[in-house]
Design a protein around this motif. Structure first.
Motif, PDB file in Angstrom:
ATOM      1  N   ILE A  59       0.836  -1.210   0.000  1.00  0.00           N
ATOM      2  CA  ILE A  59       0.000   0.000   0.000  1.00  0.00           C
ATOM      3  C   ILE A  59       0.863   1.249   0.000  1.00  0.00           C
ATOM      4  N   VAL A  60       1.835   1.301   0.895  1.00  0.00           N
ATOM      5  CA  VAL A  60       2.680   2.496   0.986  1.00  0.00           C
ATOM      6  C   VAL A  60       3.545   2.628  -0.276  1.00  0.00           C
ATOM      7  N   GLY A  61       4.032   1.517  -0.804  1.00  0.00           N
ATOM      8  CA  GLY A  61       4.803   1.569  -2.045  1.00  0.00           C
ATOM      9  C   GLY A  61       3.971   2.088  -3.205  1.00  0.00           C
ATOM     10  N   LEU A  62       2.747   1.611  -3.304  1.00  0.00           N
ATOM     11  CA  LEU A  62       1.839   2.083  -4.346  1.00  0.00           C
ATOM     12  C   LEU A  62       1.556   3.574  -4.174  1.00  0.00           C
ATOM     13  N   LEU A  63       1.330   3.992  -2.947  1.00  0.00           N
ATOM     14  CA  LEU A  63       1.066   5.405  -2.678  1.00  0.00           C
ATOM     15  C   LEU A  63       2.269   6.279  -3.017  1.00  0.00           C
ATOM     16  N   ARG A  64       3.474   5.773  -2.777  1.00  0.00           N
ATOM     17  CA  ARG A  64       4.684   6.530  -3.132  1.00  0.00           C
ATOM     18  C   ARG A  64       4.723   6.804  -4.629  1.00  0.00           C
ATOM     19  N   VAL A 111       3.273  10.448  -9.660  1.00  0.00           N
ATOM     20  CA  VAL A 111       2.529  10.556 -10.920  1.00  0.00           C
ATOM     21  C   VAL A 111       1.433  11.620 -10.822  1.00  0.00           C
ATOM     22  N   LEU A 112       0.655  11.589  -9.752  1.00  0.00           N
ATOM     23  CA  LEU A 112      -0.418  12.579  -9.589  1.00  0.00           C
ATOM     24  C   LEU A 112       0.132  13.992  -9.455  1.00  0.00           C
ATOM     25  N   GLY A 113       1.253  14.127  -8.764  1.00  0.00           N
ATOM     26  CA  GLY A 113       1.876  15.448  -8.643  1.00  0.00           C
ATOM     27  C   GLY A 113       2.281  15.997 -10.006  1.00  0.00           C
ATOM     28  N   LEU A 114       2.831  15.146 -10.856  1.00  0.00           N
ATOM     29  CA  LEU A 114       3.227  15.589 -12.194  1.00  0.00           C
ATOM     30  C   LEU A 114       2.015  15.924 -13.067  1.00  0.00           C
ATOM     31  N   ALA A 156      -4.243  17.044  -7.944  1.00  0.00           N
ATOM     32  CA  ALA A 156      -3.585  17.646  -6.785  1.00  0.00           C
ATOM     33  C   ALA A 156      -4.249  17.212  -5.478  1.00  0.00           C
ATOM     34  N   VAL A 157      -5.573  17.182  -5.445  1.00  0.00           N
ATOM     35  CA  VAL A 157      -6.286  16.767  -4.226  1.00  0.00           C
ATOM     36  C   VAL A 157      -6.036  15.285  -3.949  1.00  0.00           C
ATOM     37  N   THR A 158      -6.099  14.452  -4.998  1.00  0.00           N
ATOM     38  CA  THR A 158      -5.856  13.018  -4.819  1.00  0.00           C
ATOM     39  C   THR A 158      -4.412  12.772  -4.386  1.00  0.00           C
ATOM     40  N   ASN A 159      -3.477  13.526  -4.951  1.00  0.00           N
ATOM     41  CA  ASN A 159      -2.077  13.436  -4.548  1.00  0.00           C
ATOM     42  C   ASN A 159      -1.937  13.769  -3.063  1.00  0.00           C
ATOM     43  N   ASN A 160      -2.599  14.821  -2.645  1.00  0.00           N
ATOM     44  CA  ASN A 160      -2.556  15.242  -1.250  1.00  0.00           C
ATOM     45  C   ASN A 160      -3.119  14.144  -0.338  1.00  0.00           C
ATOM     46  N   CYS A 161      -4.249  13.579  -0.729  1.00  0.00           N
ATOM     47  CA  CYS A 161      -4.853  12.501   0.072  1.00  0.00           C
ATOM     48  C   CYS A 161      -3.933  11.276   0.137  1.00  0.00           C
ATOM     49  N   ALA A 162      -3.369  10.902  -1.013  1.00  0.00           N
ATOM     50  CA  ALA A 162      -2.466   9.744  -1.050  1.00  0.00           C
ATOM     51  C   ALA A 162      -1.256   9.974  -0.159  1.00  0.00           C
ATOM     52  N   ASP A 163      -0.725  11.186  -0.159  1.00  0.00           N
ATOM     53  CA  ASP A 163       0.420  11.508   0.678  1.00  0.00           C
ATOM     54  C   ASP A 163       0.047  11.425   2.166  1.00  0.00           C
ATOM     55  N   CYS A 164      -1.141  11.889   2.500  1.00  0.00           N
ATOM     56  CA  CYS A 164      -1.595  11.833   3.897  1.00  0.00           C
ATOM     57  C   CYS A 164      -1.814  10.390   4.350  1.00  0.00           C
ATOM     58  N   VAL A 165      -2.421   9.573   3.492  1.00  0.00           N
ATOM     59  CA  VAL A 165      -2.617   8.158   3.831  1.00  0.00           C
ATOM     60  C   VAL A 165      -1.256   7.478   3.994  1.00  0.00           C
ATOM     61  N   GLN A 166      -0.317   7.805   3.117  1.00  0.00           N
ATOM     62  CA  GLN A 166       1.036   7.238   3.208  1.00  0.00           C
ATOM     63  C   GLN A 166       1.661   7.590   4.555  1.00  0.00           C
ATOM     64  N   ASN A 167       1.519   8.819   4.997  1.00  0.00           N
ATOM     65  CA  ASN A 167       2.074   9.232   6.287  1.00  0.00           C
ATOM     66  C   ASN A 167       1.408   8.508   7.454  1.00  0.00           C
ATOM     67  N   VAL A 168       0.101   8.364   7.396  1.00  0.00           N
ATOM     68  CA  VAL A 168      -0.625   7.686   8.476  1.00  0.00           C
ATOM     69  C   VAL A 168      -0.251   6.199   8.517  1.00  0.00           C
ATOM     70  N   MET A 169      -0.179   5.575   7.338  1.00  0.00           N
ATOM     71  CA  MET A 169       0.227   4.163   7.280  1.00  0.00           C
ATOM     72  C   MET A 169       1.664   3.995   7.787  1.00  0.00           C
ATOM     73  N   SER A 170       2.527   4.940   7.436  1.00  0.00           N
ATOM     74  CA  SER A 170       3.919   4.878   7.900  1.00  0.00           C
ATOM     75  C   SER A 170       3.982   4.952   9.421  1.00  0.00           C
ATOM     76  N   LYS A 171       3.157   5.799  10.009  1.00  0.00           N
ATOM     77  CA  LYS A 171       3.127   5.904  11.473  1.00  0.00           C
ATOM     78  C   LYS A 171       2.738   4.562  12.084  1.00  0.00           C
ATOM     79  N   ARG A 172       1.743   3.916  11.490  1.00  0.00           N
ATOM     80  CA  ARG A 172       1.314   2.613  11.998  1.00  0.00           C
ATOM     81  C   ARG A 172       2.443   1.583  11.881  1.00  0.00           C
ATOM     82  N   MET A 173       3.160   1.604  10.761  1.00  0.00           N
ATOM     83  CA  MET A 173       4.216   0.618  10.555  1.00  0.00           C
ATOM     84  C   MET A 173       5.444   0.868  11.423  1.00  0.00           C
ATOM     85  N   LEU A 174       5.647   2.125  11.847  1.00  0.00           N
ATOM     86  CA  LEU A 174       6.795   2.424  12.708  1.00  0.00           C
ATOM     87  C   LEU A 174       6.699   1.744  14.073  1.00  0.00           C
ATOM     88  N   ALA A 175       5.531   1.236  14.417  1.00  0.00           N
ATOM     89  CA  ALA A 175       5.388   0.479  15.661  1.00  0.00           C
ATOM     90  C   ALA A 175       6.086  -0.873  15.564  1.00  0.00           C
TER      91      ALA A 175
END
Length: 159
Positions: A17-22, A27-30, A97-116
């Protein structure tokens, strides 16, 4: 934080999931930058705190205090005003841009979960590998198209 984090039951799913979001955020940013001004894309990114609160609630079940929630209202209102007054508004660019922003936020939240379950360096490594693996089919397709175009333009013809 075990070095054997790859034994965690949701390791492969979360990394995918996080790899896909990365890859998706790049792509969405571009796409967004192709359609709308950089300043507009950056304005949309300013709504990240609002999206992060939403996704942290949905994914991590985190509760955000009401005073923090109230501070997000002017941010979202500002985006609405900016979107209405943007001279070069483009629906595709806005949605990218909005979808990119959402994907980046989900990536950050998922990363926080995985850091446990792992160290930050492990998270960086594994999500980078996952992003590479998930992007390989498209990269190989583009390389194939590029190689065919070189082959067709360099030989077998009249001089």
């Amino acid at each position: 934080q075990s070095p054997a984090s790859h034994n965690h039951p949701t390791f492969a799913r979360d990394m995918s999931i996080v790899g896909l979001l990365r890859g998706l955020t790049v792509v969405l940013g571009l796409i967004a930058l192709e359609h709308v001004p950089v300043s507009f894309v950056e304005t949309i990114k300013a709504t990240a705190p609002a999206f992060t609160v939403l996704f942290a609630r949905l994914i991590l079940k985190e509760h955000t205090p009401s005073p923090v929630m109230l501070t997000l209202i002017p941010v979202v209102a500002g985006l609405i005003l900016c979107s209405k007054s943007e001279l070069r508004f483009d629906t595709i660019g806005f949605l990218a841009a909005v979808t990119n922003n959402c994907a980046d936020c989900v990536q950050n939240v998922m990363s926080k979960r995985m850091l446990a379950h792992m160290r930050p360096t492990q998270l960086q490594f594994y999500t980078s590998v996952a992003a590479l693996v998930l992007q390989c089919p498209w990269v190989l397709k583009d390389v194939g198209i590029w190689m065919r175009s070189i082959g067709s333009s360099s030989g077998g013809g009249d001089i």
